[in-house]
Scaffold this motif. Structure first.
Motif, PDB file in Angstrom:
ATOM      1  N   HIS A   1       0.821  -1.226   0.000  1.00  0.00           N
ATOM      2  CA  HIS A   1       0.000   0.000   0.000  1.00  0.00           C
ATOM      3  C   HIS A   1       0.851   1.272   0.000  1.00  0.00           C
ATOM      4  N   VAL A   2       2.002   1.182  -0.603  1.00  0.00           N
ATOM      5  CA  VAL A   2       2.908   2.334  -0.691  1.00  0.00           C
ATOM      6  C   VAL A   2       2.834   2.971  -2.082  1.00  0.00           C
TER       7      VAL A   2
ATOM      8  N   LEU B   1      -9.234   3.577  -4.285  1.00  0.00           N
ATOM      9  CA  LEU B   1      -8.899   4.802  -3.548  1.00  0.00           C
ATOM     10  C   LEU B   1      -9.329   6.032  -4.332  1.00  0.00           C
TER      11      LEU B   1
ATOM     12  N   ALA C   1       3.833   7.020  -1.944  1.00  0.00           N
ATOM     13  CA  ALA C   1       3.787   7.708  -0.649  1.00  0.00           C
ATOM     14  C   ALA C   1       5.214   8.071  -0.228  1.00  0.00           C
ATOM     15  N   PRO C   2       5.378   9.248   0.365  1.00  0.00           N
ATOM     16  CA  PRO C   2       6.725   9.679   0.771  1.00  0.00           C
ATOM     17  C   PRO C   2       7.182   8.988   2.048  1.00  0.00           C
TER      18      PRO C   2
ATOM     19  N   ALA D   1       5.531   6.113   4.595  1.00  0.00           N
ATOM     20  CA  ALA D   1       4.088   6.254   4.817  1.00  0.00           C
ATOM     21  C   ALA D   1       3.351   5.346   3.836  1.00  0.00           C
ATOM     22  N   THR D   2       2.083   5.085   4.114  1.00  0.00           N
ATOM     23  CA  THR D   2       1.259   4.335   3.151  1.00  0.00           C
ATOM     24  C   THR D   2       0.248   5.291   2.511  1.00  0.00           C
ATOM     25  N   LEU D   3      -0.319   4.870   1.391  1.00  0.00           N
ATOM     26  CA  LEU D   3      -1.188   5.773   0.624  1.00  0.00           C
ATOM     27  C   LEU D   3      -2.509   6.057   1.322  1.00  0.00           C
TER      28      LEU D   3
ATOM     29  N   LYS E   1      -3.097   7.022   4.114  1.00  0.00           N
ATOM     30  CA  LYS E   1      -2.973   8.260   4.898  1.00  0.00           C
ATOM     31  C   LYS E   1      -3.388   9.480   4.073  1.00  0.00           C
TER      32      LYS E   1
END
Lengths: 257, 14
Positions: A44-45, A126, A252-253, B5-7, B9
């Protein structure tokens, strides 16, 4: 039913090749505007968002919404049976068990046909908010690929800093550090080499190079890549295709200390 | 070191 004919199988081959290591089972959502795919990697990155507009096909027919749940490993096996220049037609019924792929050679009278069994995929979808990015960098896709590959030899992460001085890709690793600095650049003879930096405020973000190297597998789809950044939000990496179709990746950062 | 981080968020579930 769906019937979508692509002038060259190469496009779908390249798209699937670019995303198959990131996501495995995906729904290809077909409706009258085209074929879309959205899928996250297991951690989920990273997220893949593909849109092949109906205009990218000729002809394109899709009477109602159809979700084709396809394993990309299976699709890769079948697409390997197509020559790059073959005409590719995707076909499916309204409530399909299989998707049918027909490859036609324009040079010979060879027609090959394959069915891939479909899967029921319950996919998390999403909502990606419309974002006004603080910095947009358009650069040669091969240059971005080189930067990611070079820095990944030194470190797991890269910081991307964008200011009015240009854009700086920085990394620090066990053996040392590296940095690449690019400024806006216009090449009249070879516009595919242009670097364009559109900045409203300075940005500094850190990302995992493993994912960026993976995204760069799409480099063959487009001469240029667009990186969109805002502080503390996911990076958007976009490969534009003909007819407003696109392949986008979100990452995602890495945040905080 | 900064944390990945994960998406979820940033992006909402549809």
């Amino acid at each position: 039913m769906l019937e979508a004919r692509l002038e060259q199988a190469n496009l779908l081959k390249k798209v699937v090749d670019a995303i198959k290591d990131l996501v495995q089972d995906c729904n290809f959502d077909c409706n009258d505007s085209g074929i879309a795919l959205q899928a996250m990697d297991n951690s989920h990155v990273a997220l893949v968002s593909m849109m092949l507009k109906s205009e990218s096909f000729s002809p394109f027919r899709c009477d109602r919404n159809i979700a084709l749940g396809i394993n990309l490993g299976s699709l890769t096996k079948v697409l390997r049976c197509a020559q790059n220049e073959d005409i590719l037609t995707l076909k499916a019924e309204d409530a399909p068990d299989v998707v049918n792929l027909v490859f036609e050679s324009a040079e010979t009278d060879r027609i090959s046909e394959y069915d891939i069994k479909l899967m029921d995929i319950d996919q998390e979808h999403l909502g990606i908010p419309e974002t006004e990015y603080a910095a947009t960098i358009t650069m040669p896709s091969a240059e971005f690929q080189r930067i990611c590959r070079d820095l990944s030899a030194l470190s797991e992460s890269v910081s991307i800093e964008c200011s009015k001085e240009g854009v700086k890709f920085n990394c620090q690793g066990d053996i040392g550090s590296g940095s690449i600095h690019l400024r806006s650049h216009t090449n009249v003879d070879k516009p595919e080499l242009n670097v364009e930096i559109d900045l409203t405020e300075p940005v500094s973000l850190t990302f995992s190079l493993k994912y960026l190297v993976n995204f760069c597998k799409a480099s063959g789809l487009s001469n240029q890549v667009k990186l969109c950044l805002s502080n503390e939000v996911p990076l958007l990496v976009e490969y534009a295709l003909s007819n407003n179709s696109y392949l986008r990746f979100y990452l995602a950062p890495k945040i905080g200390d | 070191a900064p944390k990945q981080a994960t998406l979820g968020k940033f992006f909402g579930n549809l």
